[in-house]
Design an enzyme around this catalytic site. Structure first.
Site, PDB file in Angstrom:
ATOM      1  N   GLU A   4     -24.213  -3.107 -29.204  1.00 30.06           N
ATOM      2  CA  GLU A   4     -24.445  -4.462 -28.618  1.00 30.06           C
ATOM      3  C   GLU A   4     -24.679  -4.705 -27.367  1.00 30.06           C
ATOM      4  OE1 GLU A   4     -20.822  -7.028 -29.415  1.00 30.06           O
ATOM      5  OE2 GLU A   4     -21.818  -8.646 -28.291  1.00 30.06           O
ATOM      6  N   HIS A  36     -22.243   1.221 -26.254  1.00 31.37           N
ATOM      7  CA  HIS A  36     -22.134   0.358 -27.617  1.00 31.37           C
ATOM      8  C   HIS A  36     -23.688  -0.413 -27.849  1.00 31.37           C
ATOM      9  CE1 HIS A  36     -21.034  -2.709 -30.393  1.00 31.37           C
ATOM     10  NE2 HIS A  36     -19.812  -2.124 -30.529  1.00 31.37           N
ATOM     11  N   ASN A  48     -14.190  -3.677 -32.539  1.00 29.65           N
ATOM     12  CA  ASN A  48     -13.013  -4.600 -32.686  1.00 29.65           C
ATOM     13  C   ASN A  48     -11.793  -4.012 -33.420  1.00 29.65           C
ATOM     14  OD1 ASN A  48     -12.771  -5.987 -35.725  1.00 29.65           O
ATOM     15  ND2 ASN A  48     -15.058  -4.901 -35.314  1.00 29.65           N
ATOM     16  N   THR A  64     -18.899  -9.022 -27.566  1.00 26.57           N
ATOM     17  CA  THR A  64     -18.303 -10.061 -28.621  1.00 26.57           C
ATOM     18  C   THR A  64     -16.846  -9.385 -28.660  1.00 26.57           C
ATOM     19  OG1 THR A  64     -19.435  -9.422 -30.456  1.00 26.57           O
ATOM     20  CG2 THR A  64     -20.189 -11.305 -29.002  1.00 26.57           C
TER      21      THR A  64
HETATM   22  C1  2E7 Z   1     -21.607  -7.000 -34.859  1.00 29.67           C
HETATM   23  C2  2E7 Z   1     -21.004  -7.282 -33.776  1.00 29.67           C
HETATM   24  O1  2E7 Z   1     -19.584  -3.443 -37.058  1.00 29.67           O
HETATM   25  P1  2E7 Z   1     -18.287  -3.729 -36.194  1.00 29.67           P
HETATM   26  O2  2E7 Z   1     -17.061  -2.991 -36.471  1.00 29.67           O
HETATM   27  O3  2E7 Z   1     -18.690  -3.770 -34.925  1.00 29.67           O
HETATM   28  P2  2E7 Z   1     -18.092  -3.649 -33.438  1.00 29.67           P
HETATM   29  O4  2E7 Z   1     -18.850  -4.344 -32.223  1.00 29.67           O
HETATM   30  O5  2E7 Z   1     -16.747  -3.925 -33.353  1.00 29.67           O
HETATM   31  O6  2E7 Z   1     -18.133  -2.223 -33.126  1.00 29.67           O
HETATM   32  O7  2E7 Z   1     -17.749  -5.107 -36.467  1.00 29.67           O
HETATM   33  C3  2E7 Z   1     -18.592  -6.294 -36.850  1.00 29.67           C
HETATM   34  C4  2E7 Z   1     -19.278  -6.620 -35.970  1.00 29.67           C
HETATM   35  C5  2E7 Z   1     -18.774  -7.066 -34.370  1.00 29.67           C
HETATM   36  N1  2E7 Z   1     -19.850  -7.441 -33.524  1.00 29.67           N
HETATM   37  C6  2E7 Z   1     -20.701  -6.660 -35.753  1.00 29.67           C
HETATM   38 CL1  2E7 Z   1     -21.878  -7.723 -32.446  1.00 29.67          CL
HETATM   39 FE1  F3S Z   2     -20.363 -11.767 -35.308  1.00 30.87          FE
HETATM   40 FE2  F3S Z   2     -17.978 -11.590 -34.410  1.00 30.87          FE
HETATM   41 FE3  F3S Z   2     -18.460 -10.782 -36.562  1.00 30.87          FE
HETATM   42  S1  F3S Z   2     -20.030 -11.208 -33.109  1.00 30.87           S
HETATM   43  S2  F3S Z   2     -20.635  -9.918 -36.550  1.00 30.87           S
HETATM   44  S3  F3S Z   2     -18.809 -12.811 -35.900  1.00 30.87           S
HETATM   45  S4  F3S Z   2     -16.909  -9.820 -35.159  1.00 30.87           S
END
Ligand code: 2E7
Ligand code: F3S
Length: 336
Positions: free
Chosen positions: A146, A144, A244, A184
């Protein structure tokens, strides 16, 4: 379709089956503060500098957001080497390692960093623990973006732990100097299990100074948990690479949903999922535009389901300022 009465002023006539149906709409759902900031960053950069504006990786993990921005002139690339020398590049909300900043500087790129401030906070924690010479166990999903960005802050100190099964294989220099951090967007409950397993092996384990799983992830999981037990079916709107969003499906099933599926939009709903389903719940990941959720509700209405009932489990009011580089340029343009 619900059978409609032809008598003016009469309520619609529902079949007995339709009368027992319900649609529950989780709240909060959809865009978090970090996603809103990142998407607006690309939009404003396009308005200010003109197309093309390059974006390293998907700005957020949603295919509709990405294709809409592409249509407006954003060019998504995987790596910095694909960006022409001297061009403008936006870093995605998931964050980047210091190495990516270095590569961008080498190519003389103008950079706008749309990393979510809550990810930047985890980067700071990683640097601090590394400076104090801790071995850092980063709980997260391999590959991932992140995790790659956070691990890149102190690669010699950080090792990835994907779940409890990894814990027995961890090797550290000093069991008294071990700290953990996390991605996160993990499942809150699974992460607690992983941390418990780590603490059993390393009782002196140091916690992060504050929660790394962000408020938006926690609130969306709480909201879906609240309605999952009453739901024959939970539909989660979100893309397949959205950590998420995928977690919301798992959390819904854990919390007792009869079934739970992720869809990018209403067109992916299989009518067979609705067979015998009375209560359908709908939610969406943090990177999902609300219009896609409304599309799902429209489809459910077309299949004879009533208007959705919102179930609120937390209020959100967080807003992040745009990246400082962009604010500076917007201000300069206003003054010119
Ligand atoms: C940034 C971060 O873009 P997303 O679906 O990302 P995930 O990390 O869930 O794959 O959601 C928003 C987001 C969540 N975490 C953007 Cl670090
Ligand atoms: Fe930040 Fe959480 Fe959204 S890390 S981009 S507030 S899902």
């Amino acid at each position: 379709m619900a059978a409609m009465s032809t008598d003016v002023g009469m309520p619609p006539v529902l079949t007995p089956d339709e009368a027992e149906r319900a649609v529950l709409l989780a709240a909060p759902r959809g865009y978090c503060a970090g996603v809103d900031r990142a998407v607006v960053t690309v939009e404003q950069a396009l308005d200010l500098y003109g197309a093309p504006v390059y974006v390293r990786k998907q700005i957020v993990h949603n295919k509709h957001v990405v294709s809409d921005l592409e249509a407006r002139g954003a060019v998504f690339v995987e790596e910095i080497e694909e960006v022409p020398t001297g061009a403008t590049v936006v870093f995605s909300a998931h964050g980047v390692s210091p190495e990516v900043h270095r590569e961008a500087a080498e190519r003389d790129l103008k950079t706008i960093d749309a990393t979510c401030p809550l990810v930047t906070k985890v980067h700071h924690e990683a640097k601090r623990f590394a400076n104090d010479d801790y071995d850092i166990l980063l709980i997260g999903h391999a590959g991932h973006e992140e995790v790659e960005g956070t691990a890149g802050e102190a690669p010699e100190h950080i090792q990835l732990v994907e779940g409890p099964a990894d814990v027995e294989h961890i090797v550290v220099r000093d069991p008294a100097k071990v700290a953990w951090l996390s991605q996160t967007t993990l499942s809150v409950d699974e992460t607690l299990e992983t941390v418990a397993a780590i603490r059993e092996r390393f009782p002196q384990l140091l916690d992060p100074p504050s929660d790394d799983i962000c408020y938006a992830t926690q609130n969306r999981q709480l909201a879906v948990k609240e309605i999952a037990g009453r739901s024959d079916l939970v539909i989660v709107v979100g893309s397949g690479n959205s950590s998420n969003s995928v977690r919301l499906v798992e959390v819904a099933l854990e919390a007792g949903a009869g079934a739970a599926y992720r869809v990018d939009d209403a067109s992916e709903i299989d009518d067979a999922w609705l067979d015998g389903v009375r209560t359908v719940s709908v939610t969406s990941g943090a990177s999902v535009p609300e219009a896609l959720v409304q599309g799902v509700l429209t489809l459910l209405a077309e299949r004879g389901y009533p208007d959705a009932e919102a179930v609120h489990s937390a209020e959100e009011s967080l807003i992040f300022a745009l990246p400082k580089e962009l604010r500076r340029d917007l201000k300069a343009a206003q003054q010119a």
